[in-house]
Structures are given as structure tokens and as C-alpha cells.
Scaffold this active site. Structure first.
Site, PDB file in Angstrom:
ATOM      1  N   LEU A  10      18.110  10.984 -30.642  1.00 62.10           N
ATOM      2  CA  LEU A  10      18.606  11.088 -29.272  1.00 62.10           C
ATOM      3  C   LEU A  10      17.539  11.717 -28.368  1.00 62.10           C
ATOM      4  CD1 LEU A  10      22.276  12.337 -29.843  1.00 62.10           C
ATOM      5  CD2 LEU A  10      21.330  10.015 -29.981  1.00 62.10           C
ATOM      6  N   ALA A  11      17.198  10.998 -27.313  1.00 60.86           N
ATOM      7  CA  ALA A  11      16.142  11.491 -26.416  1.00 60.86           C
ATOM      8  C   ALA A  11      16.350  10.984 -25.002  1.00 60.86           C
ATOM      9  CB  ALA A  11      14.777  11.053 -26.935  1.00 60.86           C
ATOM     10  N   GLY A  13      18.157  12.767 -22.608  1.00 60.81           N
ATOM     11  CA  GLY A  13      18.336  13.863 -21.661  1.00 60.81           C
ATOM     12  C   GLY A  13      17.072  14.133 -20.845  1.00 60.81           C
ATOM     13  N   ARG A  17      14.766  21.979 -17.390  1.00 65.36           N
ATOM     14  CA  ARG A  17      14.236  23.344 -17.466  1.00 65.36           C
ATOM     15  C   ARG A  17      12.736  23.386 -17.757  1.00 65.36           C
ATOM     16  NH1 ARG A  17      18.001  26.492 -21.374  1.00 65.36           N
ATOM     17  NH2 ARG A  17      18.845  24.438 -21.892  1.00 65.36           N
ATOM     18  N   LYS A  24      10.786  16.102 -21.236  1.00 71.12           N
ATOM     19  CA  LYS A  24      10.752  17.169 -22.237  1.00 71.12           C
ATOM     20  C   LYS A  24      10.140  16.733 -23.562  1.00 71.12           C
ATOM     21  CE  LYS A  24      14.669  18.823 -24.169  1.00 71.12           C
ATOM     22  NZ  LYS A  24      15.805  19.747 -24.332  1.00 71.12           N
ATOM     23  N   GLY A 149      27.181  24.600 -30.631  1.00 72.75           N
ATOM     24  CA  GLY A 149      28.499  24.320 -31.181  1.00 72.75           C
ATOM     25  C   GLY A 149      28.693  25.178 -32.429  1.00 72.75           C
ATOM     26  N   GLU A 164      32.450  23.337 -29.235  1.00 73.53           N
ATOM     27  CA  GLU A 164      31.336  23.578 -28.323  1.00 73.53           C
ATOM     28  C   GLU A 164      31.513  24.915 -27.605  1.00 73.53           C
ATOM     29  OE1 GLU A 164      28.497  21.625 -28.080  1.00 73.53           O
ATOM     30  OE2 GLU A 164      29.476  20.895 -29.895  1.00 73.53           O
ATOM     31  N   ASN A 395     -31.112   9.243 -18.171  1.00 73.49           N
ATOM     32  CA  ASN A 395     -30.461   7.971 -18.507  1.00 73.49           C
ATOM     33  C   ASN A 395     -29.894   7.257 -17.294  1.00 73.49           C
ATOM     34  OD1 ASN A 395     -28.589  10.089 -18.210  1.00 73.49           O
ATOM     35  ND2 ASN A 395     -27.066   9.001 -19.424  1.00 73.49           N
ATOM     36  N   ALA A 432     -47.104  18.384 -23.645  1.00 78.65           N
ATOM     37  CA  ALA A 432     -46.127  19.199 -22.917  1.00 78.65           C
ATOM     38  C   ALA A 432     -45.987  18.706 -21.478  1.00 78.65           C
ATOM     39  CB  ALA A 432     -46.566  20.657 -22.927  1.00 78.65           C
TER      40      ALA A 432
HETATM   41  C1  UD1 Z   1      24.559  19.716 -28.906  1.00 77.96           C
HETATM   42  C2  UD1 Z   1      25.772  19.743 -29.810  1.00 77.96           C
HETATM   43  C3  UD1 Z   1      25.989  21.173 -30.289  1.00 77.96           C
HETATM   44  C4  UD1 Z   1      24.765  21.673 -31.002  1.00 77.96           C
HETATM   45  C5  UD1 Z   1      23.532  21.531 -30.113  1.00 77.96           C
HETATM   46  C6  UD1 Z   1      22.289  21.829 -30.897  1.00 77.96           C
HETATM   47  C7  UD1 Z   1      27.307  18.010 -29.036  1.00 77.96           C
HETATM   48  C8  UD1 Z   1      28.510  17.728 -28.232  1.00 77.96           C
HETATM   49  N1  UD1 Z   1      26.919  19.275 -29.073  1.00 77.96           N
HETATM   50  O1  UD1 Z   1      24.858  20.485 -27.779  1.00 77.96           O
HETATM   51  O2  UD1 Z   1      27.094  21.216 -31.166  1.00 77.96           O
HETATM   52  O3  UD1 Z   1      24.915  23.013 -31.386  1.00 77.96           O
HETATM   53  O4  UD1 Z   1      23.427  20.188 -29.621  1.00 77.96           O
HETATM   54  O5  UD1 Z   1      21.182  21.828 -30.053  1.00 77.96           O
HETATM   55  O6  UD1 Z   1      26.758  17.128 -29.641  1.00 77.96           O
HETATM   56  N2  UD1 Z   1      21.510  13.443 -25.441  1.00 77.96           N
HETATM   57  C9  UD1 Z   1      21.426  12.119 -25.137  1.00 77.96           C
HETATM   58  N3  UD1 Z   1      22.396  11.557 -24.379  1.00 77.96           N
HETATM   59  C10 UD1 Z   1      23.455  12.260 -23.903  1.00 77.96           C
HETATM   60  C11 UD1 Z   1      23.530  13.632 -24.228  1.00 77.96           C
HETATM   61  C12 UD1 Z   1      22.547  14.192 -25.006  1.00 77.96           C
HETATM   62  O7  UD1 Z   1      20.494  11.432 -25.542  1.00 77.96           O
HETATM   63  O8  UD1 Z   1      24.285  11.673 -23.231  1.00 77.96           O
HETATM   64  C13 UD1 Z   1      20.457  14.053 -26.259  1.00 77.96           C
HETATM   65  C14 UD1 Z   1      19.674  15.103 -25.486  1.00 77.96           C
HETATM   66  O9  UD1 Z   1      18.510  14.530 -24.891  1.00 77.96           O
HETATM   67  C15 UD1 Z   1      19.309  16.102 -26.565  1.00 77.96           C
HETATM   68  C16 UD1 Z   1      20.454  15.982 -27.557  1.00 77.96           C
HETATM   69  O10 UD1 Z   1      21.068  14.739 -27.313  1.00 77.96           O
HETATM   70  O11 UD1 Z   1      18.134  15.752 -27.243  1.00 77.96           O
HETATM   71  C17 UD1 Z   1      21.460  17.130 -27.440  1.00 77.96           C
HETATM   72  O12 UD1 Z   1      22.006  17.107 -26.148  1.00 77.96           O
HETATM   73  P1  UD1 Z   1      22.353  18.429 -25.392  1.00 77.96           P
HETATM   74  O13 UD1 Z   1      22.943  18.057 -24.103  1.00 77.96           O
HETATM   75  O14 UD1 Z   1      21.195  19.350 -25.389  1.00 77.96           O
HETATM   76  O15 UD1 Z   1      23.501  19.016 -26.335  1.00 77.96           O
HETATM   77  P2  UD1 Z   1      24.013  20.494 -26.417  1.00 77.96           P
HETATM   78  O16 UD1 Z   1      24.947  20.756 -25.319  1.00 77.96           O
HETATM   79  O17 UD1 Z   1      22.873  21.417 -26.577  1.00 77.96           O
END
Ligand code: UD1
Ligand code: CA
Length: 486
Positions: A10-11, A13, A17, A24, A149, A164, A395, A432
Site C-alpha cells: 500500500l502506497a 497515501g 507531514r 513520502k 491499532g 483503531e 580539454n 618544464a
Molecule cells: C494503519 C492500521 C493500524 C496500524 C497502522 C500501522 C488500518 C485501518 N489501520 O493505521 O491498525 O496500527 O496502520 O502503521 O489499517 N493507504 C492507502 N490507501 C488508503 C489508506 C492508506 O494506500 O486509502 C496506505 C498508506 O499510504 C500507508 C498505509 O496504507 O502506507 C497505512 O495507512 P495509514 O493511513 O497510515 O494507516 P494508519 O491510520 O496509520
């Protein structure tokens, strides 16, 4: 392991920050992006298929993912509606390519946990499969659980749910066992439930973590395996955390090389990228950075205060206080102190690039030496040749770059300028201060400086009354009296 292993990264987001125009997961530590480290760990598992979910800056992130792992399938999540939604998008993207995981294990990982190791994922997947669980959680017991979580267990220790932070009761917030985010699913269970995840919670998001309770409700097995090394599941949300992870990653890399037989005098000031390769008995002195795909051969000594990026250093070579990029240094050669090796520099075995020497696109042969204060650009220097102090390979004519060739075993003198394009033959020599504008045949001596003329008594005549004139007059008088010191 199970017949099929699917990994979803998952990437999507944004990572606000970081306060950066760069996403990120594309921020770097140890010479790689954060997601590059994750994909390297994932690739090591040789999974059946990998799907990466991208959203924010999907062009850059997607292109980078495919560079790291060309076989990855990209899934685009337009709006980030939660981790459950992201996984649904991933499964849809795989199905669209007739690659939906119908059996085996599906691992979920995040793109921002750069210290994650393939061995940990492999162990976790194996434990999950051995437990025949519908869902398994890679958990961690931490001192500061805020934001994560929480793993809710019953009196018997069985996992009931992940709650959560925002939905947790005060009592649940005390729980220090957290969800790292890395989950393992039975593929058919995940396929069944992913479309049924709701968003009736504090954030209004589709939580992937709801699947834990859903599995329990269906009477299926849920397990959680705490990982001891919590660094591996740590993400970097801002640049301060990135630096902390970067230092820890470096500490791990440096420690690994020391265990493999490399001497590191000062691990604190030594930085080694993940892609570097070092032979046994290499010695690294303080303040040294070995970056990119740098390779160092046995017994070589690097540093102090040296940066080498994508360089290849031969066995037994010595590189002191040097900045180098894309340079190849031969066995037993010496470089520095204060040398600047630019791309395309190659130095043969036993050769020397000495103090205050800059080189670029320069092939310097075996045993050849450029010992002092020189610029060598777009040049070829044959084996055994010595270049005099203060030589400039000119050069650039203001429009184009040209090459200079110096043959084998030549001896060029101090303060020369070689005006390219020009060739100096094997065994040739120069005087020289020579400015070489025309080719020098093999064995010839080139001189371009005019005959020296001495105008006798010049100081006394033109600078009368000065200390200079007095000194000259006194020396002249002494010489006239036959003083043997003059
Ligand atoms: C999530 C977990 C939480 C855990 C934490 C660990 C859920 C609901 N919660 O929370 O239990 O302790 O990670 O770090 O899963 N992402 C997407 N699409 C989205 C949402 C997120 O790709 O729609 C990706 C984000 O880029 C990130 C990851 O998923 O890499 C986690 O998302 P984030 O929103 O940071 O989750 P947390 O609220 O931290
Ligand atoms: Ca997070």
C-alpha cells in the site's frame, strides 16, 4: 510455503507531514527509496504476484515501483478511503489481469517501512500458514502505542479484534500490543470479506483491520505474531523519523559488514548504502561514505573523510580524503589525499592519483602517476607514464571538448598545458612549463618555452635604493671577491 504467495504493497497515501514535493515513499535512506527497500524485501520472497497500490503522485511512484520490481501490477486508488478500500482496489486490478489470488496467502505491507526484511515476511507467512488462520497480524509490543491499532485479546489470549486509536476506549488505549500493519490473509477469505468492509467508524474509512472481527464472527482462526525487532515495521512520517530510521538502517548495514570481516574504525561516522559490496579485510577509516553500488576489493583501505559513489576500488588500493563518483581504481593503486575523481575516471593497477588532482573521463594506465596539483580531463595516459606537477589537460576550447592521449612510459615535466586534441607519443618527454599544442612523436622531447635571457645588473639599475637592489649589490660584490658561497 503455500502454493501461491501474493503481496500487496500500500502506497497511495500522501505523506503530508514530510512537507515535500516528493512523495513520502520516494524519500531515501541507505541509498534507496523507502518503497525500494520494501520491494527489495518483497522481491526476495519470490512471490507469485505483487500488486502495489498508488494514488498521490501515481506517475512518479508507479514508475519507480516498476523500476524496482518490473513484474509488479499497479493499482490506482483515486481517493484514499482506507486500507480496506486500497486492498479491494488491488484485488480488482489483479482480477482485471486474470491474476486474482484464488488460493494461498496474501501478505499486506506498507511502502514506508524501509527496515522490513524479507526473512521476517517469510517467517510470518510460514507461521500464518502453519496456524491455518484466516487472518494473521504481525504485531509488536511497544512503549508508545499512540496512533496504532490495538490488538484486543480475550482472557485466553485469543485475538478478538483490532481497534483503531480513534475508535478505542480508554481501557483499550492502554494496550501496548499494536498492529504493525503487516497482515497475512487466506486468499479466499480475503476475497470473500473485502467487499463487505464498512466505513462506520471515527474516521469514516474502510478499515482493513475490520476483517479480524469478521473472521472471528465467521468462526475462523485469527492469530497475531509479535515481532521482537519493531524497527522493521516502523514507518517514517516526517523527516525527523526518516533520519532516525536512516541511522538505524546504517547501523545495521555497518554491523553486518563488520561481521563479514570488514574493519570499521568508527561505525558512528561511517555510512554505507544498502547496495554497496565490500570484500573481507577492507578497512574503513572515520568519516567515510560508501554510496550507491560502490564495490571495494580485499585489503583496500578507504578514508578517512572519503565519499565514494558508484565507484569500484581494487584489492589493496588506498584511497585517502577523496571525493569520487563513477570511478574505477585498480588493484594496489593509491588516491589522495584531496583528490576529486569525476565520472569516467579509471586508474590502472599500481597507479597513483595524488594530492589536489581532479580527473574526469580519464583512463590512466597501470603504474601511471599523476601525483600533484593537476587537472586530467578527457584523457588517456599509458602505462608507466609520469605526469609532472601542476599539469592541466586543456580539454575545452570554449565550444567543444577534445581528447588528449599520452603514450606509455612518457615523462612530462612540471607546469605543462596539453591543449587538446593532442597526442604525446610513447617514451616522449617535455620540458618544464611546456604548452603542448602539436603532437609529440615517440621518444621526442618537447619544449615550448623560449631561451632564458639574463639582463645583468637589472635590480641595481631599475630599483635603486631598495632592499632588493642592496641584496643584489652585496651578492655581486661577494662574488667579485671570490666568496665560495655565491
Ligand atoms: C494503519 C492500521 C493500524 C496500524 C497502522 C500501522 C488500518 C485501518 N489501520 O493505521 O491498525 O496500527 O496502520 O502503521 O489499517 N493507504 C492507502 N490507501 C488508503 C489508506 C492508506 O494506500 O486509502 C496506505 C498508506 O499510504 C500507508 C498505509 O496504507 O502506507 C497505512 O495507512 P495509514 O493511513 O497510515 O494507516 P494508519 O491510520 O496509520
Ligand atoms: Ca500510518
Amino acid at each position: 510455503m503455500a502454493d501461491q504467495l501474493t503481496v500487496i504493497v500500500l502506497a497511495a497515501g500522501g505523506g503530508t507531514r514530510m512537507k515535500s514535493k516528493t512523495m513520502k515513499v520516494l524519500h531515501r535512506i541507505g541509498g534507496r527509496t523507502m518503497i525500494g527497500h520494501v520491494l527489495s524485501a518483497v522481491g526476495g520472497l519470490e512471490p507469485t504476484r505483487v500488486c502495489a497500490v498508488v494514488g498521490h503522485q501515481r506517475e512518479q511512484v508507479g514508475a519507480h515501483i516498476l523500476e524496482c520490481l518490473p513484474e509488479a501490477v499497479l493499482a490506482v486508488q483515486e481517493d484514499q478511503l482506507g486500507t480496506g478500500h486500497a486492498v479491494r482496489i488491488a484485488l480488482e486490478a489483479l482480477a482485471a489481469q486474470q491474476a486474482a489470488p484464488e488460493s494461498g496467502t496474501v501478505l499486506i505491507a506498507y511502502g514506508d517501512t524501509p527496515l522490513l526484511e524479507g526473512d521476517t515476511l517469510r517467517w510470518f507467512a510460514a507461521e500464518h500458514e502453519a496456524a491455518q488462520a484466516a487472518v494473521s497480524i504481525l504485531s509488536g509490543v511497544v512503549d508508545a502505542p499512540t496512533g496504532y491499532g490495538r490488538i484486543v485479546r480475550d482472557a485466553e489470549g485469543d485475538v478478538l479484534a483490532i481497534v483503531e486509536e480513534k475508535d478505542a476506549s480508554d481501557e483499550q488505549r492502554e494496550i501496548r500490543e499494536i498492529n504493525s500493519g503487516i497482515l497475512a490473509f487466506d486468499a479466499s477469505f480475503l476475497g470473500d470479506v473485502v467487499g463487505r468492509i464498512g466505513n462506520d467508524n471515527a474516521k469514516g474509512e474502510y478499515y482493513l483491520t475490520d476483517t479480524v472481527q469478521m473472521a472471528r464472527d465467521a468462526g475462523l482462526t485469527v492469530t497475531a505474531f509479535p515481532v521482537d525487532d519493531v524497527w522493521q515495521t516502523e514507518g517514517a512520517n516526517d523527516r525527523a523519523q526518516l533520519a532516525v530510521l536512516g541511522r538505524e538502517l546504517n547501523r545495521r548495514i555497518v554491523t553486518r559488514w563488520m561481521k563479514d570481516g570488514v574493519t570499521v574504525m568508527d561505525p558512528e561516522t561511517t555510512w554505507i548504502d544498502a547496495g554497496v559490496a565490500l570484500a573481507p579485510d577492507v578497512t574503513i577509516l572515520p568519516g567515510t561514505q560508501l554510496l550507491g553500488a560502490t564495490v571495494v576489493g580485499e585489503d583496500a583501505v578507504i578514508g578517512p573523510d572519503t565519499t565514494l559513489d558508484d565507484c569500484e576500488i581494487g584489492a589493496g588500493a588506498r584511497v585517502v580524503r577523496t571525493h569520487g563518483q563513477l570511478a574505477v581504481i585498480g588493484d594496489g593503486a593509491t588516491v589522495g589525499p584531496f583528490s576529486y575523481l569525476r565520472p569516467g575516471t579509471t586508474l590502472g593497477a599500481g597507479g597513483k592519483i595524488g594530492a589536489f588532482v581532479e580527473t574526469k573521463n580519464a583512463r590512466i594506465g597501470d603504474g601511471a602517476k599523476v601525483p600533484h596539483l593537476s587537472y586530467v580531463g578527457d584523457a588517456e595516459i599509458g602505462e608507466g607514464t609520469n605526469i609532472g606537477a601542476g599539469t592541466v589537460f586543456a580539454n575545452y576550447d570554449g565550444v567543444n571538448k577534445h581528447r588528449t592521449t599520452v603514450g606509455k612510459h612518457a615523462r612530462t615535466a612540471s607546469n605543462n598545458t596539453f591543449v587538446a586534441p593532442v597526442r604525446i607519443g610513447d617514451g616522449a618527454a617535455t620540458g618544464a612549463g611546456t604548452v603542448v599544442r602539436r603532437d609529440v612523436p615517440p621518444g621526442a622531447l618537447a619544449v615550448s618555452v623560449g631561451q632564458q635571457r639574463n639582463l645583468e645588473g637589472w635590480a641595481q639599475a631599475k630599483r635603486p635604493g631598495t632592499a632588493q637592489a642592496e641584496a643584489a649589490a652585496a651578492a655581486q660584490a661577494a662574488a667579485d671577491e671570490g666568496d665560495p658561497d655565491i
